[in-house]
Design a protein around this motif. Structure first.
Motif, PDB file in Angstrom:
ATOM      1  N   THR A   1       0.834  -1.205   0.000  1.00 60.08           N
ATOM      2  CA  THR A   1       0.000   0.000   0.000  1.00 60.08           C
ATOM      3  C   THR A   1       0.868   1.254   0.000  1.00 60.08           C
ATOM      4  OG1 THR A   1      -1.772  -1.144   1.154  1.00 60.08           O
ATOM      5  CG2 THR A   1      -1.787   1.250   1.274  1.00 60.08           C
ATOM      6  N   ALA A   2       1.885   1.269   0.857  1.00 62.14           N
ATOM      7  CA  ALA A   2       2.749   2.444   0.942  1.00 62.14           C
ATOM      8  C   ALA A   2       3.489   2.676  -0.381  1.00 62.14           C
ATOM      9  CB  ALA A   2       3.746   2.287   2.086  1.00 62.14           C
ATOM     10  N   ALA A   3       4.006   1.616  -0.970  1.00 64.87           N
ATOM     11  CA  ALA A   3       4.778   1.767  -2.210  1.00 64.87           C
ATOM     12  C   ALA A   3       3.904   2.259  -3.362  1.00 64.87           C
ATOM     13  CB  ALA A   3       5.442   0.441  -2.575  1.00 64.87           C
ATOM     14  N   VAL A   4       2.749   1.659  -3.520  1.00 69.07           N
ATOM     15  CA  VAL A   4       1.884   2.024  -4.644  1.00 69.07           C
ATOM     16  C   VAL A   4       1.272   3.409  -4.430  1.00 69.07           C
ATOM     17  CG1 VAL A   4      -0.229   1.389  -5.878  1.00 69.07           C
ATOM     18  CG2 VAL A   4       1.428  -0.364  -5.266  1.00 69.07           C
ATOM     19  N   THR A   5       0.886   3.712  -3.205  1.00 74.21           N
ATOM     20  CA  THR A   5       0.272   5.009  -2.915  1.00 74.21           C
ATOM     21  C   THR A   5       1.264   6.149  -3.134  1.00 74.21           C
ATOM     22  OG1 THR A   5      -1.212   3.976  -1.316  1.00 74.21           O
ATOM     23  CG2 THR A   5      -0.946   6.347  -1.155  1.00 74.21           C
ATOM     24  N   ALA A   6       2.519   5.951  -2.762  1.00 75.88           N
ATOM     25  CA  ALA A   6       3.521   7.010  -2.925  1.00 75.88           C
ATOM     26  C   ALA A   6       3.954   7.160  -4.375  1.00 75.88           C
ATOM     27  CB  ALA A   6       4.732   6.716  -2.050  1.00 75.88           C
ATOM     28  N   ALA A   7       3.924   6.085  -5.137  1.00 74.83           N
ATOM     29  CA  ALA A   7       4.466   6.113  -6.494  1.00 74.83           C
ATOM     30  C   ALA A   7       3.702   7.054  -7.425  1.00 74.83           C
ATOM     31  CB  ALA A   7       4.480   4.704  -7.078  1.00 74.83           C
ATOM     32  N   VAL A   8       2.390   7.090  -7.336  1.00 78.67           N
ATOM     33  CA  VAL A   8       1.586   7.855  -8.294  1.00 78.67           C
ATOM     34  C   VAL A   8       1.893   9.358  -8.238  1.00 78.67           C
ATOM     35  CG1 VAL A   8      -0.768   8.472  -8.975  1.00 78.67           C
ATOM     36  CG2 VAL A   8      -0.217   6.105  -8.382  1.00 78.67           C
ATOM     37  N   PRO A   9       1.792  10.026  -7.087  1.00 76.85           N
ATOM     38  CA  PRO A   9       2.083  11.463  -7.095  1.00 76.85           C
ATOM     39  C   PRO A   9       3.560  11.776  -7.348  1.00 76.85           C
ATOM     40  CG  PRO A   9       1.482  10.737  -4.891  1.00 76.85           C
ATOM     41  CD  PRO A   9       1.271   9.587  -5.795  1.00 76.85           C
ATOM     42  N   ILE A  10       4.459  10.902  -6.894  1.00 79.55           N
ATOM     43  CA  ILE A  10       5.876  11.162  -7.123  1.00 79.55           C
ATOM     44  C   ILE A  10       6.193  11.091  -8.616  1.00 79.55           C
ATOM     45  CG2 ILE A  10       8.204  10.250  -6.748  1.00 79.55           C
ATOM     46  CD1 ILE A  10       7.276   9.500  -3.905  1.00 79.55           C
ATOM     47  N   LEU A  11       5.661  10.095  -9.296  1.00 78.85           N
ATOM     48  CA  LEU A  11       5.886   9.994 -10.746  1.00 78.85           C
ATOM     49  C   LEU A  11       5.264  11.170 -11.494  1.00 78.85           C
ATOM     50  CD1 LEU A  11       5.430   6.160 -11.328  1.00 78.85           C
ATOM     51  CD2 LEU A  11       7.550   7.482 -11.367  1.00 78.85           C
ATOM     52  N   ALA A  12       4.103  11.622 -11.048  1.00 79.10           N
ATOM     53  CA  ALA A  12       3.481  12.790 -11.686  1.00 79.10           C
ATOM     54  C   ALA A  12       4.346  14.030 -11.492  1.00 79.10           C
ATOM     55  CB  ALA A  12       2.084  13.009 -11.128  1.00 79.10           C
ATOM     56  N   ALA A  13       4.904  14.200 -10.290  1.00 77.46           N
ATOM     57  CA  ALA A  13       5.769  15.358 -10.038  1.00 77.46           C
ATOM     58  C   ALA A  13       7.036  15.290 -10.869  1.00 77.46           C
ATOM     59  CB  ALA A  13       6.120  15.439  -8.550  1.00 77.46           C
ATOM     60  N   VAL A  14       7.624  14.109 -10.982  1.00 77.32           N
ATOM     61  CA  VAL A  14       8.831  13.947 -11.801  1.00 77.32           C
ATOM     62  C   VAL A  14       8.518  14.265 -13.269  1.00 77.32           C
ATOM     63  CG1 VAL A  14      10.443  12.211 -12.695  1.00 77.32           C
ATOM     64  CG2 VAL A  14       9.975  12.328 -10.249  1.00 77.32           C
ATOM     65  N   ILE A  44       1.784  10.244   3.577  1.00 78.28           N
ATOM     66  CA  ILE A  44       0.426   9.721   3.394  1.00 78.28           C
ATOM     67  C   ILE A  44       0.474   8.223   3.113  1.00 78.28           C
ATOM     68  CG2 ILE A  44      -1.573   9.735   1.842  1.00 78.28           C
ATOM     69  CD1 ILE A  44      -1.211  12.776   1.639  1.00 78.28           C
ATOM     70  N   ALA A  45       1.410   7.805   2.291  1.00 82.87           N
ATOM     71  CA  ALA A  45       1.512   6.385   1.943  1.00 82.87           C
ATOM     72  C   ALA A  45       1.853   5.534   3.164  1.00 82.87           C
ATOM     73  CB  ALA A  45       2.567   6.193   0.860  1.00 82.87           C
ATOM     74  N   ILE A  46       2.797   5.983   3.968  1.00 83.58           N
ATOM     75  CA  ILE A  46       3.183   5.206   5.146  1.00 83.58           C
ATOM     76  C   ILE A  46       2.043   5.159   6.153  1.00 83.58           C
ATOM     77  CG2 ILE A  46       4.715   5.194   7.158  1.00 83.58           C
ATOM     78  CD1 ILE A  46       6.950   6.126   5.268  1.00 83.58           C
ATOM     79  N   THR A  47       1.381   6.287   6.378  1.00 81.81           N
ATOM     80  CA  THR A  47       0.276   6.266   7.347  1.00 81.81           C
ATOM     81  C   THR A  47      -0.880   5.419   6.851  1.00 81.81           C
ATOM     82  OG1 THR A  47      -0.579   8.364   6.493  1.00 81.81           O
ATOM     83  CG2 THR A  47       0.854   8.469   8.431  1.00 81.81           C
ATOM     84  N   ARG A  48      -1.173   5.477   5.548  1.00 82.44           N
ATOM     85  CA  ARG A  48      -2.237   4.610   5.001  1.00 82.44           C
ATOM     86  C   ARG A  48      -1.847   3.148   5.075  1.00 82.44           C
ATOM     87  NH1 ARG A  48      -4.543   6.081  -0.667  1.00 82.44           N
ATOM     88  NH2 ARG A  48      -5.576   4.113  -0.247  1.00 82.44           N
ATOM     89  N   GLY A  49      -0.573   2.854   4.859  1.00 81.01           N
ATOM     90  CA  GLY A  49      -0.121   1.471   4.891  1.00 81.01           C
ATOM     91  C   GLY A  49      -0.079   0.901   6.292  1.00 81.01           C
ATOM     92  N   VAL A  50       0.538   1.612   7.210  1.00 80.79           N
ATOM     93  CA  VAL A  50       0.740   1.095   8.564  1.00 80.79           C
ATOM     94  C   VAL A  50      -0.506   1.238   9.418  1.00 80.79           C
ATOM     95  CG1 VAL A  50       2.060   1.431  10.699  1.00 80.79           C
ATOM     96  CG2 VAL A  50       3.227   1.480   8.500  1.00 80.79           C
ATOM     97  N   LEU A  51      -1.156   2.392   9.354  1.00 82.66           N
ATOM     98  CA  LEU A  51      -2.295   2.636  10.238  1.00 82.66           C
ATOM     99  C   LEU A  51      -3.624   2.207   9.641  1.00 82.66           C
ATOM    100  CD1 LEU A  51      -1.277   6.082  11.699  1.00 82.66           C
ATOM    101  CD2 LEU A  51      -0.935   3.820  12.671  1.00 82.66           C
ATOM    102  N   ALA A  52      -3.686   1.965   8.352  1.00 85.44           N
ATOM    103  CA  ALA A  52      -4.880   1.464   7.665  1.00 85.44           C
ATOM    104  C   ALA A  52      -6.160   2.078   8.228  1.00 85.44           C
ATOM    105  CB  ALA A  52      -4.931  -0.055   7.744  1.00 85.44           C
ATOM    106  N   PRO A  53      -6.364   3.379   7.996  1.00 88.08           N
ATOM    107  CA  PRO A  53      -7.571   4.007   8.537  1.00 88.08           C
ATOM    108  C   PRO A  53      -8.835   3.281   8.078  1.00 88.08           C
ATOM    109  CG  PRO A  53      -6.120   5.632   7.552  1.00 88.08           C
ATOM    110  CD  PRO A  53      -5.567   4.293   7.213  1.00 88.08           C
ATOM    111  N   SER A  54      -9.717   3.045   9.004  1.00 83.15           N
ATOM    112  CA  SER A  54     -11.011   2.369   8.816  1.00 83.15           C
ATOM    113  C   SER A  54     -10.885   0.894   8.429  1.00 83.15           C
ATOM    114  CB  SER A  54     -11.905   3.113   7.814  1.00 83.15           C
ATOM    115  OG  SER A  54     -11.403   2.973   6.511  1.00 83.15           O
ATOM    116  N   LEU A  55      -9.706   0.325   8.531  1.00 83.98           N
ATOM    117  CA  LEU A  55      -9.508  -1.113   8.296  1.00 83.98           C
ATOM    118  C   LEU A  55      -8.753  -1.698   9.495  1.00 83.98           C
ATOM    119  CD1 LEU A  55      -8.410  -1.008   4.559  1.00 83.98           C
ATOM    120  CD2 LEU A  55     -10.576  -1.855   5.430  1.00 83.98           C
TER     121      LEU A  55
END
Length: 192
Positions: A55-68, A102-113
């Motif tokens: 989750t962390a890897a995929v979530t972070a990849a999209v905005p970083i690639l767009a910025a690059v 955001i990616a790490i918090t979504r991955g580790v803390l899994a809000p609402s899951l």
């Protein structure tokens, strides 16, 4: 004139639209790729850790690639000169920093899951820490962008130091506001 011909401007705008559409499509696909199901049985620790990492890897990849891609587009069209590099770099760093947090918090803390969460926290605590981490990194990144602007305009040393001080104080205030009420109230003891 920034663009010498209408064709060059049209090409630039078309590529920006393409980056935007690519980001939109990748963000929609990312939601499907990182989807974790609500299950009756709790997943094992290895599966939770793998899901958090994925989750962390995929979530972070999209905005970083767009910025690059956007920075590469600016450089390709000659819109990023040497004087603007600190500002463009600070904006790219801001996107990277925010995306990773955001990616790490979504991955580790899994809000609402709750069953996928790596730490045994309630939903409200996980949401609170996610919001706190987000606002801390946004505040930090905003002041880094302001520092880059101060570098571009060759601000005086006292102004740069004052800007850093205001940034540090702002982060401290965000942390204080986010952590307010986290600790349980101490029980009142009887006086002897």
């Amino acid at each position: 004139m920034l663009f010498r011909s209408g064709e060059r401007l049209a090409g630039f705008l078309a590529l920006i639209a393409l980056i935007g559409l690519g980001w939109f499509a990748a963000a929609r696909a990312e939601r499907r790729v990182v989807a974790r199901q609500q299950q009756a049985a709790e997943p094992g620790p290895f599966r939770k850790a793998f899901a958090a990492t994925w989750t962390a890897a995929v979530t972070a990849a999209v905005p970083i690639l767009a910025a690059v891609a956007f920075v590469a587009l600016l450089r390709a069209f000659g819109l990023a000169n040497a004087r603007m590099e600190p500002f463009i770099g600070a904006l790219a760093d801001m996107v990277t920093r925010v995306a990773i947090v955001i990616a790490i918090t979504r991955g580790v803390l899994a809000p609402s899951l709750r069953q996928w969460r790596l730490v045994d926290w309630s939903d409200s605590d996980a949401e609170r820490v996610c919001r706190l981490a987000f606002w801390v990194v946004v505040t930090l990144s905003a002041f880094k962008v302001l520092e880059s602007l101060a570098e571009i305009i060759v601000a005086s040393l006292p102004a740069s130091i004052a800007l850093r001080g205001v940034g540090a104080m702002s982060i401290a205030l965000v942390l204080a506001a986010g952590l307010r009420g986290v600790a349980p109230a101490a029980p009142e003891e009887e006086c002897l």
